[in-house]
Design a protein around this motif. Structure first.
Motif, mmCIF file in Angstrom:
data_model
loop_
_atom_site.group_PDB
_atom_site.id
_atom_site.type_symbol
_atom_site.label_atom_id
_atom_site.label_comp_id
_atom_site.label_asym_id
_atom_site.label_seq_id
_atom_site.Cartn_x
_atom_site.Cartn_y
_atom_site.Cartn_z
ATOM 1 N N PHE A 102 14.332 -6.067 -8.332
ATOM 2 C CA PHE A 102 13.166 -6.637 -8.169
ATOM 3 C C PHE A 102 12.215 -6.937 -9.305
ATOM 4 C CE2 PHE A 102 8.413 -5.418 -7.713
ATOM 5 C CZ PHE A 102 8.200 -5.842 -6.369
ATOM 6 N N GLY A 103 12.524 -6.001 -10.599
ATOM 7 C CA GLY A 103 11.642 -6.149 -11.592
ATOM 8 C C GLY A 103 12.165 -7.462 -12.264
ATOM 9 N N LEU A 104 13.304 -7.717 -12.191
ATOM 10 C CA LEU A 104 14.152 -8.945 -12.714
ATOM 11 C C LEU A 104 13.211 -10.174 -12.301
ATOM 12 C CD1 LEU A 104 16.291 -10.155 -14.689
ATOM 13 C CD2 LEU A 104 17.499 -10.535 -12.525
ATOM 14 N N GLU A 137 0.870 -1.060 -0.093
ATOM 15 C CA GLU A 137 0.000 -0.001 0.024
ATOM 16 C C GLU A 137 0.915 1.345 -0.122
ATOM 17 O OE1 GLU A 137 -3.357 0.637 -0.326
ATOM 18 O OE2 GLU A 137 -3.516 -1.616 -0.701
ATOM 19 N N ARG A 138 2.024 1.146 0.960
ATOM 20 C CA ARG A 138 2.925 2.345 0.812
ATOM 21 C C ARG A 138 3.434 2.734 -0.433
ATOM 22 N NH1 ARG A 138 8.332 2.973 4.495
ATOM 23 N NH2 ARG A 138 8.828 5.039 4.219
ATOM 24 N N ILE A 139 4.163 1.298 -1.037
ATOM 25 C CA ILE A 139 4.881 1.653 -2.482
ATOM 26 C C ILE A 139 3.668 1.959 -3.481
ATOM 27 C CG2 ILE A 139 5.902 0.197 -4.123
ATOM 28 C CD1 ILE A 139 7.094 -1.476 -1.921
ATOM 29 N N GLU A 173 10.345 0.730 -9.407
ATOM 30 C CA GLU A 173 11.422 1.538 -9.108
ATOM 31 C C GLU A 173 11.515 1.813 -7.598
ATOM 32 O OE1 GLU A 173 14.107 2.005 -10.762
ATOM 33 O OE2 GLU A 173 13.272 1.813 -12.673
ATOM 34 N N GLU A 174 10.070 2.321 -7.143
ATOM 35 C CA GLU A 174 9.960 2.548 -5.644
ATOM 36 C C GLU A 174 10.037 1.038 -5.031
ATOM 37 O OE1 GLU A 174 9.256 4.575 -2.273
ATOM 38 O OE2 GLU A 174 9.948 5.086 -4.186
ATOM 39 N N ALA A 175 9.487 -0.105 -5.380
ATOM 40 C CA ALA A 175 9.421 -1.524 -4.875
ATOM 41 C C ALA A 175 11.012 -1.796 -4.744
ATOM 42 C CB ALA A 175 8.650 -2.360 -5.609
ATOM 43 N N ALA A 176 11.648 -1.649 -5.806
ATOM 44 C CA ALA A 176 13.226 -1.954 -5.672
ATOM 45 C C ALA A 176 13.738 -1.328 -4.504
ATOM 46 C CB ALA A 176 13.860 -1.735 -6.951
ATOM 47 N N ARG A 177 13.578 -0.026 -4.354
ATOM 48 C CA ARG A 177 14.186 0.702 -3.449
ATOM 49 C C ARG A 177 13.851 0.286 -1.887
ATOM 50 N NH1 ARG A 177 13.713 5.264 -0.224
ATOM 51 N NH2 ARG A 177 11.653 5.522 -0.519
ATOM 52 N N GLN A 178 12.173 0.283 -1.927
ATOM 53 C CA GLN A 178 11.911 -0.057 -0.486
ATOM 54 C C GLN A 178 12.069 -1.523 0.097
ATOM 55 O OE1 GLN A 178 8.237 1.389 1.039
ATOM 56 N NE2 GLN A 178 8.163 3.305 -0.106
ATOM 57 N N ARG A 207 13.458 3.585 -15.656
ATOM 58 C CA ARG A 207 12.567 2.578 -16.314
ATOM 59 C C ARG A 207 13.451 1.175 -16.268
ATOM 60 N NH1 ARG A 207 12.237 5.379 -22.335
ATOM 61 N NH2 ARG A 207 14.835 5.215 -22.570
ATOM 62 N N ARG A 208 14.485 1.019 -15.608
ATOM 63 C CA ARG A 208 15.145 -0.230 -15.388
ATOM 64 C C ARG A 208 14.413 -1.567 -15.200
ATOM 65 N NH1 ARG A 208 19.348 -2.102 -10.899
ATOM 66 N NH2 ARG A 208 18.842 -4.499 -11.413
ATOM 67 N N GLN A 209 13.692 -1.123 -14.077
ATOM 68 C CA GLN A 209 12.903 -2.425 -13.439
ATOM 69 C C GLN A 209 11.853 -2.908 -14.648
ATOM 70 O OE1 GLN A 209 13.914 -3.760 -10.648
ATOM 71 N NE2 GLN A 209 15.221 -2.216 -10.194
ATOM 72 N N ASP A 210 11.113 -1.896 -15.362
ATOM 73 C CA ASP A 210 10.122 -2.178 -16.108
ATOM 74 C C ASP A 210 10.708 -3.181 -17.477
ATOM 75 O OD1 ASP A 210 7.520 -1.968 -17.886
ATOM 76 O OD2 ASP A 210 9.081 -0.929 -19.142
ATOM 77 N N ALA A 211 12.235 -2.575 -17.860
ATOM 78 C CA ALA A 211 12.774 -3.150 -19.107
ATOM 79 C C ALA A 211 13.035 -4.646 -18.425
ATOM 80 C CB ALA A 211 13.857 -2.338 -19.303
ATOM 81 N N GLU A 212 13.202 -4.939 -17.185
ATOM 82 C CA GLU A 212 13.892 -6.360 -16.993
ATOM 83 C C GLU A 212 12.788 -7.215 -16.739
ATOM 84 O OE1 GLU A 212 16.377 -6.009 -13.557
ATOM 85 O OE2 GLU A 212 17.973 -4.736 -14.649
ATOM 86 N N LEU A 213 11.471 -6.695 -16.209
ATOM 87 C CA LEU A 213 10.481 -7.374 -15.791
ATOM 88 C C LEU A 213 9.626 -7.704 -17.465
ATOM 89 C CD1 LEU A 213 7.203 -5.938 -16.190
ATOM 90 C CD2 LEU A 213 8.203 -4.750 -14.197
ATOM 91 N N SER A 214 9.656 -6.875 -18.228
ATOM 92 C CA SER A 214 8.985 -6.925 -19.603
ATOM 93 C C SER A 214 9.497 -8.092 -20.402
ATOM 94 C CB SER A 214 9.098 -5.623 -20.457
ATOM 95 O OG SER A 214 8.063 -4.606 -19.725
#
Length: 360
Positions: A83-85, A42-44, A72-77, A152-159
């Motif tokens: 995280f995206g990978l 919820e916070r993220i 990006e926020e999820a990776a940080r927190q 957009r690093r996390q998005d690229a890796e998850l995509s």
């Protein structure tokens, strides 16, 4: 080879204003996954401006900028830089909603990728998804082409992970591409990327890509179903039509996108950018002036945005960062950076370590 061609499709609708959209199905299971990684969902989501209830409706649209920010926020927190990978690694094709079923119901893997490319504008706006032939190899390219989104690093890796899993759906869990390319700099824990894709992974590339042999495209899809495929594509056509008109970035974001892609080869010219946009250079210049901007000012803005982003990639030496921004010498980059922030790049990195840089 039978390919269903859906024809022109309108981009994702149901998004207020001129926001650039992505279907909420791309975030299926995100709340649970954040919890598994030790984060507060919820916070993220709140920090990224996303209503968690919207994630429960896969055909609703999310703001693409907020979608990229939430990862990006999820990776940080969570303290999980990959995280995206990892989210993409566990994301199954059926969880991708309509786009996933377009792929799974196609006759062959080649049909699946072509159909996914054709329908992708309905799933996600202002983004590139392209299948390119390279002799005995093919390349599936992906890139967010919305200039306002820097992080957009996390998005690229998850995509790429999602598309990789779609291919493994046809080719088996032991299949691996020839190589994987990412446009962002090499992160510290890059060995995990090689392990996830079971292939060489290169960073700092023009775009994000999976490279694989042409021969795999003939592999039949296990769940091929032409009737269901036709229904799903028609559903996407109707969903896209809800937009009424095509939302797209303006000239400023278009130019920023092209500048970002060209910077690695040096200082881009107005003519180069205009050629990529398929517009006369004087038209690009005039339309920028209408926005109160010059081409050189926009390049300076892009360099500034990217510099603050890249400086947070602690594994990236400042000398390499200067080259990524189109500077031939570190001294030229350092002078520009002091003009922007009144401190050196090294001082800025130390002062902002662990903080989040928000895209403008």
């Amino acid at each position: 080879m039978h390919v269903v061609h859906p024809g022109p499709l309108h981009p994702t609708g149901a998004q207020p204003g001129n926001a650039i959209g992505i279907l909420a199905s791309a975030a299926t299971g995100l709340v649970t996954f954040i919890g598994q990684q030790g984060g507060d969902a919820e916070r993220i989501l709140g920090r990224a401006g996303i209503d968690s209830e919207r994630l429960e409706h896969p055909t609703l649209s999310l703001d693409l900028n907020q979608y990229c920010q939430v990862f990006e926020e999820a990776a940080r927190q969570t303290g999980n830089d990959n995280f995206g990978l990892r989210f993409g690694q566990q994301f199954k094709p059926d969880a991708l909603g309509l786009l996933g079923y377009v792929g799974m119901c196609s006759a062959t893997l080649g049909d699946a990728l072509r159909n996914v490319v054709d329908t992708f504008p309905v799933h996600q706006q202002s983004s590139l998804l392209r299948l390119e032939a390279m002799g005995e190899f093919y390349r599936l390219d992906y890139q967010v082409q919305y200039g306002a989104i820097v992080r957009r690093r996390q998005d690229a890796e998850l995509s790429l992970g999602m598309f990789f899993n779609l291919m493994r759906h046809a080719l088996g869990q032991n299949w691996a591409p020839e190589k994987v390319l990412f446009e962002h700099p090499q992160p510290e824990a890059w060995h995990e990327h090689c392990k996830v894709f079971d292939a060489p992974v290169l960073f700092g590339q023009p775009r994000n890509s999976l490279v694989f042999r042409r021969s795999v495209l003939d592999r039949p899809m296990p769940g091929r179903d032409p009737r269901l495929l036709a229904i799903v594509i028609e559903s996407m056509r109707m969903l896209g039509g809800q937009a009424g008109t095509t939302n797209r970035p303006g000239i400023v974001d278009d130019v920023k996108t092209q500048v970002r892609a060209l910077l690695g080869d040096g200082y881009p010219s107005l003519e180069q950018v205009a050629e990529q946009l398929r517009l006369p250079s004087w038209t690009v210049q005039r339309r920028l002036q209408e926005q109160g901007l010059s081409f050189s000012t926009l390049i300076d803005t892009v360099r500034q945005e990217l510099a603050t982003y890249y400086l947070q990639q602690s594994a990236l030496p400042i000398s390499e960062l200067a080259l990524l921004l189109g500077y031939s010498e570190i001294s030229a980059f350092s002078r520009a950076f002091r003009r922007w922030f009144d401190v050196s790049p090294k001082q800025w990195r130390q002062a902002h370590k662990g903080q989040t840089v928000t895209a403008q």
